[in-house]
Motif scaffolding. Sequence first.
Motif: not given
Length: 412
Positions: A1-6, A33-38, A57-61, A274-284
């Motif tokens: 889990x990674x936090x990405x700044x603006x 429970x998981x997101x309460x901790x997040x 909100x952290x990036x999740x995978x 599904x919050x800031x869920x990184x699919x890992x597909x490359x795109x814009x």
Amino acid sequence: MMLETCDRHLMMPNPAQKEKLAGILNHLNTHNEYYREVFLKNNVNLDASIDENFLKLPITTKKDIRKNYSIYFSDTKEEKFGELTSGSTGIPVNCQKTRAERMIAMLNIWKQRRIWDSEVDITNYLSLHDVNTYKKVGNLLNFEKDHMKRCFGRILALSPRWLSGPVSTFEKYAKLIQNGEMSYNKGTIKFLELAGEFADKNRRQYIEEIFGCKTINHYGTIETWCIAYECRMGHLHVQKDLMYAETTNHSILHGEKDIGEITVTSLYNKLMPILRYNIQDLGKVENIDCECGQSSQVITLYGGRTGDMIAGTKEVLGEIFFKRGVYKLINRGMDCIDSFRVEQVELNKFIMYIVKLPNYTDEAARILLDYIHIGIGSEVEVEFKFVEDIPPLPSGKIKTFYSFVKAGEGER
């Protein structure tokens, strides 16, 4: 889990999306429970604005979901329905939705289909992945030739207007039609909905020509269902009532500052967030006012995932690189490879598994080897192995490149 700044790549959700997202966050604070901790860990204040909270909100995978699976799902008394991901990026995950969430997603996708075709309905639409299709016609993802012919005959007997599935599967059936090994009246099927794989222009044109139909891109995942759907202008419109999209990790392709990993937030999934869920597909992702009448985010895909990089290179996507090599043969009048898969077994060693057609010659191997040496280095060794079949994943996807070498090792 990674936090990405603006950063300057981020477009914040619109007001309607912010309202829905605020409702999701409040629900999770009470029932998950998981997101309460997040929220506690990342100082998310639910009384603050979404503008303030979103970037906390952290990036999740998928890895985060697996690791925290026992506490990842929200408390609910509603009936749950599970589906397994394809496993194309690792171990499959059992994704869950409530009946209401499935209905929301289902109504949305049928709305998109009917924009294209007012006649489409459940009686003339077949998904290759659907268990009911399997019961009616057999396993369409079994590519033994006689089996394919039987299944396709059963499909035609059902008179479908639409078929939905991976582009690689439609290519295999198209080749049998093109070679005269399977009977088909051009134009019988009106639409092929392409889902589960990147479909480039050349592949789309090929199956459109053989089937005499229109192809439509449906971009989504098992976790999210439909994220974006193609309009008549060729744009993949994010379903803005249900999804918000952004790109993260923009350093992945050097010199391509606007391209990153597609990361999505669902505005309706409460059971499995599904919050800031990184699919890992490359795109814009861009905001556009489209000629089709929609004003929304639009996703442009670049045909690969970060996990598809050739180890030892800075930015060469194996999936695209090796497909271009095969297209090079076709453009030279040497359409002699039925299917293939490349495995990077060591930093400078590759095995290319090939299902060859009768017109395959050693000249094809020489051209491919020259292409590979020019593209990723003359020191690279390539072993060509000829096989009878390239088995797909259970989802029907055919992965054409896989590296067993750790990312970042020996960068050229």
